[in-house]
Design an enzyme around this catalytic site. Structure first.
Site, short mmCIF file in Angstrom:
data_model
loop_
_atom_site.label_atom_id
_atom_site.label_comp_id
_atom_site.label_asym_id
_atom_site.label_seq_id
_atom_site.Cartn_x
_atom_site.Cartn_y
_atom_site.Cartn_z
N THR A 1 0.88 -1.17 -0.19
CA THR A 1 -0.23 0.26 0.19
C THR A 1 0.82 1.38 -0.09
O THR A 1 1.91 1.50 0.04
CB THR A 1 -1.11 0.03 1.12
OG1 THR A 1 -1.89 -1.38 1.24
CG2 THR A 1 -1.84 0.86 1.16
N THR B 1 -4.30 2.03 -2.11
CA THR B 1 -3.93 0.60 -2.31
C THR B 1 -4.59 -0.55 -3.30
O THR B 1 -5.43 -0.52 -3.61
CB THR B 1 -3.75 -0.97 -0.68
OG1 THR B 1 -3.14 -1.32 -1.18
CG2 THR B 1 -4.84 -0.48 -0.98
N GLU C 1 -8.08 -7.58 -3.57
CA GLU C 1 -8.39 -6.65 -2.17
C GLU C 1 -9.53 -8.25 -1.19
O GLU C 1 -9.71 -8.35 -0.60
CB GLU C 1 -9.42 -5.49 -2.59
CG GLU C 1 -9.08 -4.57 -1.35
CD GLU C 1 -7.45 -3.57 -1.20
OE1 GLU C 1 -6.87 -4.19 0.49
OE2 GLU C 1 -7.01 -3.17 -1.56
N1 GLU Z 1 -5.31 -4.20 2.06
C1 GLU Z 1 -4.73 -4.47 3.15
C2 GLU Z 1 -5.95 -3.38 3.96
O1 GLU Z 1 -7.00 -2.92 3.35
C3 GLU Z 1 -3.59 -3.32 2.61
C4 GLU Z 1 -2.84 -3.76 1.89
C5 GLU Z 1 -1.50 -3.59 2.89
O2 GLU Z 1 -1.20 -2.23 3.30
O3 GLU Z 1 -0.64 -4.57 2.94
O4 GLU Z 1 -5.73 -3.02 4.76
#
Ligand code: GLU
Length: 579
Positions: free
Chosen positions: A395, A413, A434
């Protein structure tokens, strides 16, 4: 033509000569902190052209989509927190990806009913959620910005068209993704040379992404969610561009899924901490609630006379307790009854704080019962305790403010580094994975369901003091996002570090595990700080680095200090307008 564009870049860079890449800058006027110098320059260009913080944030974000394509982009989603100076209010623009209509609780289960291996689920059409980023930018610009897509996308189009030099950090992440990109013809073509990551020092151009941005600049939000770009996303998810012999699980996305996508404007999570007002991200992110709850737990201790190690011990244990509740109770509030009132109650925090002793808890703690603090007749959901689900650590986060006092804290992200690995044919951007942020098996509030947004940890945070902005902070890093924001707040408010020092300090991440994650990039293991905490029973598990935070401090003398990473993620870029 090429020589001309390179000359144009050189002229532009000379014009920004004073704006050398640095992680801390103080001055008057607008400010920006991002992890990419190109992105910070894009924000500055927009601020200098009279745009506000919202315009500049979208310009920086679009540029990050070019220079940090493995962390973020228009194939993903995010959360933007906006402080509107005119309204003296904070609003959250939730543009998290949503599960398509075809989704159901069984999608990530094997034939025998067991949960799919997380890593195996990632590089497939199945993991792709309906991207929210372009809709989020549109909502932010039309409601709070002053410019349109054409103006704010111009700097990113230029960088995509002219290219940029591949640095060691880009190369590092690209290398980690070689196997994923080798699965797809489009990703191999864009990000591999002879099956290897693009070499350091090479010029990377992405004319197809430049064209996609131009299409959005010309056709607006509809150009992305309806028509040819939407059709190419649907085709890429349902018939992924797999290389010969590679098996890819397709998704089931429709044009209606894209057309119907909505960003949601939400009220932030509001809490207080030692005289500060903390504004954080509500669900479907768990970030705002977990940070508020951990700070509430910390607040029930008098810190006067306590050593740094004692305060850090409280930080780690408060985080552990908040994570036990976060893992059990928090998910998309449109689908599950999240006991907000209880989770955010100071009385509940005091009760949870009683579980903290002078030494580290011996491993995982159980969730509490926030329903008892709901002040209504809610029936406890009695969740089954869950360990921390698998999440990536990727992200990007950026911070922008302007002369009028507007602030944007923005985390966005594509989930894993390189997302699903699927580059949309002809469009130059990666699609997210996601949907692997759902808990794979029921019963759980965060189970996969049609039209639901997977639970996130993203935590753009804005902190006020006496009604005026004090600072803003946020970070990438999956579930360590929460601990990075939390630890930086504790470092700044409780340990009295400057925001720059607070952000640069070694990070520890306790998320209700047996051990605490720490970094090897900075001299933590073996340090005096580590030994003092070990004496209280804390144990470490090492990882190279945690997060890549960016923030802005609004100083009492009217100046602002933009702060980025000195080392992590290759170091960031902070710039303040001087006038
Ligand atoms: N999918 C994660 C989230 O929404 C973010 C991905 C990441 O920071 O690696 O919290």
């Amino acid at each position: 033509m090429r020589a001309r564009t390179l000359l144009a870049t050189a002229v532009m860079m000379a014009a920004f000569g004073a704006l050398a890449r640095q992680p801390v800058d103080t001055g008057h006027g607008g400010a920006v902190a991002t992890i990419s110098h190109h992105a910070s320059l894009a924000a500055m260009e927009i601020l200098n052209a009279g745009g506000n913080a919202i315009d500049a944030a979208v310009a920086a974000a679009a540029t990050l989509g070019v220079t940090d394509p493995f962390s973020c982009g228009i194939g993903g989603g995010g959360f933007m927190l906006i402080y509107s100076a005119k309204d003296r209010r904070v609003i959250a623009v939730d543009h998290r990806e949503v599960a398509p209509a075809s989704f159901h609780p069984g999608v990530f289960l094997n034939a025998d009913g067991s949960a799919m291996d997380w890593k195996a689920a990632v590089p497939n059409g199945l993991s792709v959620g309906v991207p929210g980023t372009v809709r989020g930018w549109h909502e932010a610009l039309t409601r709070y910005g002053t410019m349109g897509f054409e103006q704010v996308l111009a700097p990113a189009i230029r960088v995509a068209e002219e290219g940029f030099e591949v640095g060691p950090n880009f190369h590092r992440i690209n290398t980690a993704n070689e196997a994923k990109f080798a699965r797809f013809s489009t990703a191999s073509a864009l990000y591999l040379q002879d099956s290897k990551a693009l070499p350091v020092g090479s010029l990377h151009r992405n004319p197809e992404l430049a064209q996609t941005y131009r299409d959005i600049a010309r056709g607006g939000v509809k150009a992305f969610y309806e028509g040819p770009i939407a059709a190419s996303m649907v085709a890429a998810v349902n018939h992924p561009p797999a290389n010969p012999g590679v098996e890819v699980i397709p998704g089931s996305l429709t044009m209606a899924d894209l057309k119907d996508y909505e960003a949601r404007l939400r009220q932030p999570v509001r809490s207080s901490y030692r005289g500060y007002e903390i504004l954080g991200m509500p669900t479907p992110s768990s970030g705002g609630i977990a940070i508020a709850q951990a700070l509430n737990i910390m607040e029930s201790f008098d810190l006067s006379g306590k050593s740094r190690a004692e305060i850090e011990h409280l930080y780690l244990e408060a985080s552990r307790l908040a994570f036990a509740d976060r893992n059990a109770y928090v998910a998309d509030e449109a689908f599950t009854d999240v006991p907000f009132e209880g989770l955010l109650s100071k009385d509940y925090a005091r009760e949870r704080a009683r579980l903290i002793s002078a030494t580290a808890a011996p491993g995982k703690v159980e969730q509490g019962d926030p329903y008892a603090f709901q002040n209504d007749l809610s029936v406890p959901l009695r969740p089954t305790p869950r360990p921390l689900a698998q999440e990536s650590m990727h992200t990007t986060h950026l911070a922008v403010s302007d002369r009028e006092g507007n602030i944007v804290a923005y985390t966005f992200t594509i989930e894993d580094w390189g997302g699903s690995g699927i580059v949309v044919p002809g469009r130059g951007f990666l699609l997210n994975n996601e949907l692997t942020d759902f808990d794979f098996s029921a019963p759980h509030p965060n189970v996969p369901e049609a039209f639901k947004r997977p639970r996130s940890s993203m935590s753009p945070t804005i902190v006020l003091k006496d009604g005026a902005p004090a600072f803003t902070i946020g970070s990438p890093g999956g579930s360590t996002i929460i601990t990075t924001a939390l630890q930086t707040i504790v470092n700044h408010i409780d340990l009295g570090m400057s925001l720059a020092d607070a952000l640069a300090a070694p990070r520890m991440s306790q998320r209700n595990g047996d051990t605490t994650l720490v970094e090897t990039l900075l001299p933590f293991p073996g340090s005096e700080q580590a030994r003092a905490l070990e004496a209280m029973g804390h144990q470490w598990r090492e990882t190279e680095q945690i997060g890549a935070a960016n923030g802005i401090r609004f100083n009492a003398d009217g100046t602002v200090t933009a702060v980025s990473e000195p080392l992590r993620h290759g170091g960031g870029s902070a710039i303040v307008q001087k006038h």
